[in-house]
Design a protein around this motif. Sequence first.
Motif, mmCIF file in Angstrom:
data_model
loop_
_atom_site.group_PDB
_atom_site.id
_atom_site.type_symbol
_atom_site.label_atom_id
_atom_site.label_comp_id
_atom_site.label_asym_id
_atom_site.label_seq_id
_atom_site.Cartn_x
_atom_site.Cartn_y
_atom_site.Cartn_z
ATOM 1 N N GLY A 168 0.857 -1.185 0.000
ATOM 2 C CA GLY A 168 0.000 0.000 0.000
ATOM 3 C C GLY A 168 0.889 1.228 0.000
ATOM 4 N N ASN A 169 0.728 2.091 0.998
ATOM 5 C CA ASN A 169 1.498 3.342 1.079
ATOM 6 C C ASN A 169 2.982 3.084 1.305
ATOM 7 N N GLY A 170 3.805 3.941 0.691
ATOM 8 C CA GLY A 170 5.234 3.889 0.925
ATOM 9 C C GLY A 170 5.563 4.384 2.323
ATOM 10 N N PHE A 171 6.814 4.177 2.732
ATOM 11 C CA PHE A 171 7.236 4.639 4.053
ATOM 12 C C PHE A 171 8.746 4.829 4.095
ATOM 13 N N ASP A 172 9.175 5.647 5.043
ATOM 14 C CA ASP A 172 10.593 5.885 5.294
ATOM 15 C C ASP A 172 11.002 5.143 6.547
ATOM 16 N N VAL A 173 12.172 4.506 6.488
ATOM 17 C CA VAL A 173 12.778 3.839 7.644
ATOM 18 C C VAL A 173 13.935 4.722 8.081
ATOM 19 N N ILE A 174 13.928 5.186 9.324
ATOM 20 C CA ILE A 174 14.958 6.100 9.826
ATOM 21 C C ILE A 174 15.869 5.327 10.776
ATOM 22 N N TYR A 175 17.194 5.472 10.538
ATOM 23 C CA TYR A 175 18.197 4.762 11.330
ATOM 24 C C TYR A 175 18.782 5.661 12.426
#
Length: 121
Positions: A85-92
């Motif tokens: 579905g929707n994209g997302f950002d993974v933050i490290y």
Amino acid sequence: MRISSRIVTFTATVMSVGGLALASSSIASHAQAAAGGYWARGCDAGRACIELSGGRQGPGGPWWNVDGCGYHTINDHYRRGSAHGNGFDVIYADGRWDRVQPWSTRPLDPGNLVTSVNVLC
């Protein structure tokens, strides 16, 4: 005899209160995790998901299925992200980030601690 019975009563009271505090903090942390998503064997339809690294498993499987849009706190290492579905950002932890585009799956940096996920809606 009387002093020792007071000590025993005091110790039992302290242990009981400590146990209640521990139980309530355990329930609170579990409820918080449940509100942000759930563990599963795969990435469910309509979800932003991240898979634990190193072949590890959560209570219901290796995939954390995120609930809803926006910012979600995370604190572990993950090897793959999937957007059903929707994209997302993974933050490290080191400030870098990876974007998982809608309807795609991509590798993540398994050696870098993931601190949050931001589902783009």
